[in-house]
Design a protein around this motif. Structure first.
Motif, PDB file in Angstrom:
ATOM      1  N   TYR A 127     -26.642  -1.302   6.642  1.00  0.00           N
ATOM      2  CA  TYR A 127     -25.523  -2.180   6.306  1.00  0.00           C
ATOM      3  C   TYR A 127     -24.289  -1.350   6.027  1.00  0.00           C
ATOM      4  N   VAL A 128     -23.152  -2.029   6.019  1.00  0.00           N
ATOM      5  CA  VAL A 128     -21.890  -1.349   5.743  1.00  0.00           C
ATOM      6  C   VAL A 128     -21.939  -0.817   4.319  1.00  0.00           C
ATOM      7  N   GLY A 129     -21.555   0.423   4.162  1.00  0.00           N
ATOM      8  CA  GLY A 129     -21.580   1.055   2.852  1.00  0.00           C
ATOM      9  C   GLY A 129     -20.184   1.175   2.291  1.00  0.00           C
ATOM     10  N   ALA A 130     -19.816   2.378   1.960  1.00  0.00           N
ATOM     11  CA  ALA A 130     -18.514   2.640   1.339  1.00  0.00           C
ATOM     12  C   ALA A 130     -17.377   2.331   2.308  1.00  0.00           C
ATOM     13  N   ILE A 131     -16.210   2.064   1.746  1.00  0.00           N
ATOM     14  CA  ILE A 131     -15.010   1.835   2.547  1.00  0.00           C
ATOM     15  C   ILE A 131     -13.924   2.783   2.076  1.00  0.00           C
ATOM     16  N   VAL A 132     -12.946   2.960   2.942  1.00  0.00           N
ATOM     17  CA  VAL A 132     -11.787   3.788   2.622  1.00  0.00           C
ATOM     18  C   VAL A 132     -10.568   2.887   2.709  1.00  0.00           C
ATOM     19  N   LEU A 133      -9.712   2.935   1.704  1.00  0.00           N
ATOM     20  CA  LEU A 133      -8.489   2.131   1.696  1.00  0.00           C
ATOM     21  C   LEU A 133      -7.299   3.051   1.886  1.00  0.00           C
ATOM     22  N   GLU A 134      -6.510   2.784   2.928  1.00  0.00           N
ATOM     23  CA  GLU A 134      -5.287   3.537   3.187  1.00  0.00           C
ATOM     24  C   GLU A 134      -4.093   2.634   2.910  1.00  0.00           C
ATOM     25  N   VAL A 135      -3.076   3.202   2.292  1.00  0.00           N
ATOM     26  CA  VAL A 135      -1.838   2.489   2.028  1.00  0.00           C
ATOM     27  C   VAL A 135      -0.719   3.282   2.679  1.00  0.00           C
ATOM     28  N   ASP A 136      -0.136   2.718   3.741  1.00  0.00           N
ATOM     29  CA  ASP A 136       0.917   3.399   4.494  1.00  0.00           C
ATOM     30  C   ASP A 136       0.504   4.819   4.874  1.00  0.00           C
ATOM     31  N   GLY A 137      -0.743   4.982   5.307  1.00  0.00           N
ATOM     32  CA  GLY A 137      -1.229   6.281   5.771  1.00  0.00           C
ATOM     33  C   GLY A 137      -1.766   7.195   4.685  1.00  0.00           C
ATOM     34  N   ARG A 138      -1.639   6.803   3.426  1.00  0.00           N
ATOM     35  CA  ARG A 138      -2.160   7.608   2.309  1.00  0.00           C
ATOM     36  C   ARG A 138      -3.442   6.979   1.788  1.00  0.00           C
ATOM     37  N   GLU A 139      -4.454   7.788   1.572  1.00  0.00           N
ATOM     38  CA  GLU A 139      -5.734   7.282   1.089  1.00  0.00           C
ATOM     39  C   GLU A 139      -5.673   7.025  -0.417  1.00  0.00           C
ATOM     40  N   ALA A 140      -6.148   5.859  -0.821  1.00  0.00           N
ATOM     41  CA  ALA A 140      -6.168   5.486  -2.236  1.00  0.00           C
ATOM     42  C   ALA A 140      -7.588   5.626  -2.762  1.00  0.00           C
ATOM     43  N   GLU A 141      -7.717   6.062  -4.014  1.00  0.00           N
ATOM     44  CA  GLU A 141      -9.024   6.181  -4.658  1.00  0.00           C
ATOM     45  C   GLU A 141      -9.388   4.820  -5.230  1.00  0.00           C
ATOM     46  N   VAL A 142     -10.242   4.104  -4.518  1.00  0.00           N
ATOM     47  CA  VAL A 142     -10.527   2.713  -4.817  1.00  0.00           C
ATOM     48  C   VAL A 142     -11.883   2.558  -5.501  1.00  0.00           C
ATOM     49  N   VAL A 143     -11.907   1.709  -6.518  1.00  0.00           N
ATOM     50  CA  VAL A 143     -13.153   1.334  -7.175  1.00  0.00           C
ATOM     51  C   VAL A 143     -13.703   0.075  -6.522  1.00  0.00           C
ATOM     52  N   SER A 144     -12.809  -0.901  -6.259  1.00  0.00           N
ATOM     53  CA  SER A 144     -13.242  -2.139  -5.604  1.00  0.00           C
ATOM     54  C   SER A 144     -12.073  -2.797  -4.882  1.00  0.00           C
ATOM     55  N   VAL A 145     -12.403  -3.521  -3.818  1.00  0.00           N
ATOM     56  CA  VAL A 145     -11.433  -4.319  -3.061  1.00  0.00           C
ATOM     57  C   VAL A 145     -12.077  -5.668  -2.800  1.00  0.00           C
ATOM     58  N   SER A 146     -11.350  -6.739  -3.090  1.00  0.00           N
ATOM     59  CA  SER A 146     -11.849  -8.092  -2.830  1.00  0.00           C
ATOM     60  C   SER A 146     -10.781  -8.887  -2.099  1.00  0.00           C
ATOM     61  N   PRO A 147     -10.805  -8.856  -0.751  1.00  0.00           N
ATOM     62  CA  PRO A 147      -9.829  -9.654  -0.010  1.00  0.00           C
ATOM     63  C   PRO A 147     -10.273 -11.115   0.083  1.00  0.00           C
ATOM     64  N   THR A 148      -9.308 -12.028  -0.007  1.00  0.00           N
ATOM     65  CA  THR A 148      -9.549 -13.453   0.165  1.00  0.00           C
ATOM     66  C   THR A 148      -8.507 -13.975   1.143  1.00  0.00           C
ATOM     67  N   SER A 149      -8.981 -14.633   2.199  1.00  0.00           N
ATOM     68  CA  SER A 149      -8.070 -15.204   3.196  1.00  0.00           C
ATOM     69  C   SER A 149      -8.261 -16.710   3.242  1.00  0.00           C
ATOM     70  N   ARG A 150      -7.156 -17.420   3.383  1.00  0.00           N
ATOM     71  CA  ARG A 150      -7.187 -18.872   3.505  1.00  0.00           C
ATOM     72  C   ARG A 150      -6.561 -19.244   4.838  1.00  0.00           C
ATOM     73  N   THR A 151      -7.184 -20.188   5.537  1.00  0.00           N
ATOM     74  CA  THR A 151      -6.689 -20.591   6.853  1.00  0.00           C
ATOM     75  C   THR A 151      -5.425 -21.431   6.764  1.00  0.00           C
ATOM     76  N   GLY A 152      -5.219 -22.097   5.653  1.00  0.00           N
ATOM     77  CA  GLY A 152      -4.062 -22.982   5.507  1.00  0.00           C
ATOM     78  C   GLY A 152      -4.348 -24.397   5.970  1.00  0.00           C
ATOM     79  N   LYS A 153      -5.523 -24.627   6.536  1.00  0.00           N
ATOM     80  CA  LYS A 153      -5.873 -25.973   6.999  1.00  0.00           C
ATOM     81  C   LYS A 153      -6.173 -26.860   5.790  1.00  0.00           C
ATOM     82  N   LYS A 154      -5.748 -28.125   5.913  1.00  0.00           N
ATOM     83  CA  LYS A 154      -5.969 -29.089   4.838  1.00  0.00           C
ATOM     84  C   LYS A 154      -6.529 -30.376   5.433  1.00  0.00           C
TER      85      LYS A 154
END
Length: 125
Positions: A6-33
């Motif tokens: 399974y997918v393990g660790a991830i790397v987060l880049e911000v404008d080409g610079r790597e950030a030392e991340v503890v956790s990331v939780s993205p949430t996307s909404r389609t906008g449909k109602k």
């Protein structure tokens, strides 16, 4: 039954610079109602398309050096989440803006910064 990887660790880049991340939780909404109408069936008849939204909750460690990413001033940033192993798909969030920034200090762990970020676009690469 075969053993799966399974997918393990991830790397987060911000404008080409790597950030030392503890956790990331993205949430996307389609906008449909749902479109609710007064009809005999008492059910939703369909939906409308709205504006899609992307929000990220990010926790990063606070470095001792002065080279920390300026999260407070981030406007129009690009955040890329990459799997640490080769062959995985990258997900990029464009035009990122920081909404909230907080800090947490704990006796057992390093100091951390909690961020709420919104993005205008999500792209799987």
């Amino acid at each position: 039954m075969a053993l799966e990887e399974y997918v393990g660790a991830i790397v987060l880049e911000v404008d080409g610079r790597e950030a030392e991340v503890v956790s990331v939780s993205p949430t996307s909404r389609t906008g449909k109602k749902p479109v609710k109408t007064m009809n005999r069936t008492g059910r939703v008849k369909g939906f409308t398309r709205g504006v899609e939204e992307h929000e990220l909750k990010v926790t990063v460690v606070i470095p001792l050096s002065a080279e920390e990413i300026d999260w407070w001033a981030m406007e129009g940033g690009k955040l890329t989440i990459s799997p640490a192993h080769p062959g995985g798909k990258r997900v990029s969030y464009y035009d990122c803006v920081t909404l909230e920034m907080g800090e947490q200090y704990n006796a057992d762990n390093e100091a951390r910064r909690d961020l709420s970020i919104f993005s205008t676009r999500r792209v799987t690469e």
